[in-house]
Motif scaffolding. Sequence first.
Motif, PDB file in Angstrom:
ATOM      1  N   VAL A 166      -0.947   7.000 -11.828  1.00  0.00           N
ATOM      2  CA  VAL A 166      -1.555   5.931 -12.631  1.00  0.00           C
ATOM      3  C   VAL A 166      -2.822   6.435 -13.314  1.00  0.00           C
ATOM      4  CG1 VAL A 166      -2.722   3.708 -12.480  1.00  0.00           C
ATOM      5  CG2 VAL A 166      -0.551   4.047 -11.314  1.00  0.00           C
ATOM      6  N   LEU A 167      -3.679   7.103 -12.577  1.00  0.00           N
ATOM      7  CA  LEU A 167      -4.931   7.596 -13.154  1.00  0.00           C
ATOM      8  C   LEU A 167      -4.702   8.791 -14.074  1.00  0.00           C
ATOM      9  CD1 LEU A 167      -7.243   7.272 -10.040  1.00  0.00           C
ATOM     10  CD2 LEU A 167      -7.058   5.731 -11.995  1.00  0.00           C
ATOM     11  N   ALA A 169       4.149  -5.146  -5.465  1.00  0.00           N
ATOM     12  CA  ALA A 169       4.319  -3.775  -5.963  1.00  0.00           C
ATOM     13  C   ALA A 169       5.381  -3.672  -7.046  1.00  0.00           C
ATOM     14  CB  ALA A 169       4.660  -2.840  -4.808  1.00  0.00           C
ATOM     15  N   TYR A 170       6.087  -4.744  -7.346  1.00  0.00           N
ATOM     16  CA  TYR A 170       7.165  -4.655  -8.335  1.00  0.00           C
ATOM     17  C   TYR A 170       6.696  -4.174  -9.705  1.00  0.00           C
ATOM     18  CZ  TYR A 170      10.925  -5.828 -11.479  1.00  0.00           C
ATOM     19  OH  TYR A 170      11.880  -5.757 -12.448  1.00  0.00           O
ATOM     20  N   PRO A 171       5.608  -4.696 -10.274  1.00  0.00           N
ATOM     21  CA  PRO A 171       5.202  -4.204 -11.597  1.00  0.00           C
ATOM     22  C   PRO A 171       4.914  -2.699 -11.616  1.00  0.00           C
ATOM     23  CG  PRO A 171       4.051  -6.234 -11.097  1.00  0.00           C
ATOM     24  CD  PRO A 171       4.756  -5.819  -9.849  1.00  0.00           C
ATOM     25  N   ALA A 172       4.230  -2.210 -10.599  1.00  0.00           N
ATOM     26  CA  ALA A 172       3.919  -0.782 -10.550  1.00  0.00           C
ATOM     27  C   ALA A 172       5.191   0.049 -10.386  1.00  0.00           C
ATOM     28  CB  ALA A 172       2.951  -0.496  -9.413  1.00  0.00           C
ATOM     29  N   MET A 173       6.073  -0.376  -9.506  1.00  0.00           N
ATOM     30  CA  MET A 173       7.302   0.394  -9.298  1.00  0.00           C
ATOM     31  C   MET A 173       8.200   0.350 -10.531  1.00  0.00           C
ATOM     32  SD  MET A 173       7.001   1.990  -6.543  1.00  0.00           S
ATOM     33  CE  MET A 173       8.596   2.572  -6.060  1.00  0.00           C
ATOM     34  N   ARG A 174       8.167  -0.735 -11.259  1.00  0.00           N
ATOM     35  CA  ARG A 174       8.952  -0.819 -12.498  1.00  0.00           C
ATOM     36  C   ARG A 174       8.429   0.187 -13.518  1.00  0.00           C
ATOM     37  NH1 ARG A 174       9.166  -4.051 -17.351  1.00  0.00           N
ATOM     38  NH2 ARG A 174      11.348  -4.306 -17.936  1.00  0.00           N
ATOM     39  N   VAL A 175       7.114   0.329 -13.600  1.00  0.00           N
ATOM     40  CA  VAL A 175       6.519   1.323 -14.491  1.00  0.00           C
ATOM     41  C   VAL A 175       6.968   2.724 -14.088  1.00  0.00           C
ATOM     42  CG1 VAL A 175       4.335   2.385 -15.199  1.00  0.00           C
ATOM     43  CG2 VAL A 175       4.550  -0.093 -15.134  1.00  0.00           C
ATOM     44  N   PHE A 176       6.966   3.019 -12.800  1.00  0.00           N
ATOM     45  CA  PHE A 176       7.383   4.346 -12.337  1.00  0.00           C
ATOM     46  C   PHE A 176       8.855   4.613 -12.657  1.00  0.00           C
ATOM     47  CE2 PHE A 176       3.913   3.789  -9.059  1.00  0.00           C
ATOM     48  CZ  PHE A 176       3.023   4.597  -9.730  1.00  0.00           C
ATOM     49  N   VAL A 177       9.700   3.630 -12.429  1.00  0.00           N
ATOM     50  CA  VAL A 177      11.135   3.820 -12.677  1.00  0.00           C
ATOM     51  C   VAL A 177      11.394   4.010 -14.167  1.00  0.00           C
ATOM     52  CG1 VAL A 177      13.373   2.663 -12.583  1.00  0.00           C
ATOM     53  CG2 VAL A 177      11.885   2.657 -10.581  1.00  0.00           C
ATOM     54  N   LEU A 178      10.771   3.213 -14.999  1.00  0.00           N
ATOM     55  CA  LEU A 178      10.975   3.357 -16.437  1.00  0.00           C
ATOM     56  C   LEU A 178      10.388   4.664 -16.965  1.00  0.00           C
ATOM     57  CD1 LEU A 178      10.444  -0.299 -17.653  1.00  0.00           C
ATOM     58  CD2 LEU A 178      12.583   0.959 -17.458  1.00  0.00           C
ATOM     59  N   VAL A 190       0.827  -1.202   0.000  1.00  0.00           N
ATOM     60  CA  VAL A 190       0.000   0.000   0.000  1.00  0.00           C
ATOM     61  C   VAL A 190       0.863   1.253   0.000  1.00  0.00           C
ATOM     62  CG1 VAL A 190      -1.761   1.260   1.294  1.00  0.00           C
ATOM     63  CG2 VAL A 190      -1.843  -1.221   1.182  1.00  0.00           C
ATOM     64  N   SER A 191       1.976   1.221   0.708  1.00  0.00           N
ATOM     65  CA  SER A 191       2.829   2.404   0.811  1.00  0.00           C
ATOM     66  C   SER A 191       3.805   2.518  -0.347  1.00  0.00           C
ATOM     67  CB  SER A 191       3.610   2.376   2.120  1.00  0.00           C
ATOM     68  OG  SER A 191       4.581   1.356   2.081  1.00  0.00           O
ATOM     69  N   MET A 192       3.739   1.607  -1.322  1.00  0.00           N
ATOM     70  CA  MET A 192       4.648   1.620  -2.464  1.00  0.00           C
ATOM     71  C   MET A 192       6.107   1.600  -1.993  1.00  0.00           C
ATOM     72  SD  MET A 192       2.382   1.406  -4.716  1.00  0.00           S
ATOM     73  CE  MET A 192       3.301   1.435  -6.209  1.00  0.00           C
ATOM     74  N   ARG A 201       9.674  11.031 -11.306  1.00  0.00           N
ATOM     75  CA  ARG A 201      10.886  11.333 -10.517  1.00  0.00           C
ATOM     76  C   ARG A 201      10.510  11.955  -9.173  1.00  0.00           C
ATOM     77  NH1 ARG A 201      13.387  14.081 -15.405  1.00  0.00           N
ATOM     78  NH2 ARG A 201      13.989  12.294 -16.640  1.00  0.00           N
ATOM     79  N   ALA A 202       9.561  12.877  -9.210  1.00  0.00           N
ATOM     80  CA  ALA A 202       9.103  13.495  -7.958  1.00  0.00           C
ATOM     81  C   ALA A 202       8.470  12.455  -7.044  1.00  0.00           C
ATOM     82  CB  ALA A 202       8.119  14.620  -8.261  1.00  0.00           C
ATOM     83  N   PHE A 203       7.708  11.538  -7.630  1.00  0.00           N
ATOM     84  CA  PHE A 203       7.097  10.479  -6.826  1.00  0.00           C
ATOM     85  C   PHE A 203       8.161   9.603  -6.179  1.00  0.00           C
ATOM     86  CE2 PHE A 203       5.894   5.962  -6.800  1.00  0.00           C
ATOM     87  CZ  PHE A 203       5.033   5.990  -5.716  1.00  0.00           C
TER      88      PHE A 203
END
Length: 161
Positions: free
Chosen positions: A150-151, A77-86, A32-34, A97-99
């Motif tokens: 995401v939204l 949370a790995y798939p979501a965090m991978r999307v954020f990093v990429l 939940v806390s990413m 980056r801010a997130f």
Amino acid sequence: MTRYLAVMSRRLRPFVEREATWAVALAALGFVSMYATLPAAALLGIRTIRRRHGGDGSEPALGVLAFGFVWMSFLLAYPAMRVFVLAAERPDGWAPRAFLGSVVVSAAVIVVFAHVAVRMHPERWVARRFLVAGIGVAIVASFVQAMALVLGGLPAWSIVS
């Protein structure tokens, strides 16, 4: 006086039990806390496993359980965090980056708050409630930021690459 001390010793949980309880709770909130609560859960879990005295003896098992929750939270949370990093690697990826920066700051704040909450005397219930509220605000802020990204149209193209 001895009666008061006997009552107090029954009411107060040993320090190592509080560490184990916090480690399991923070590890369970890792998805939940990413990932913001996972560093604090890992640190408390390590200290719980390494301690050889105090408590009823079940604390090392709770520390291992916390590491199981850390692993499950990481995998969820790995798939979501991978999307954020990429997305942050792209030239126009300032929001991811801010997130990611805010998750790092939130993780540091949660580590400090959890450390203070574990060390604090249980009779200081007002201060403990504020610390728990601070950890809750950090978790909610991380989750809301992730959901806003995401939204808001974060590209899902990174799942393929």
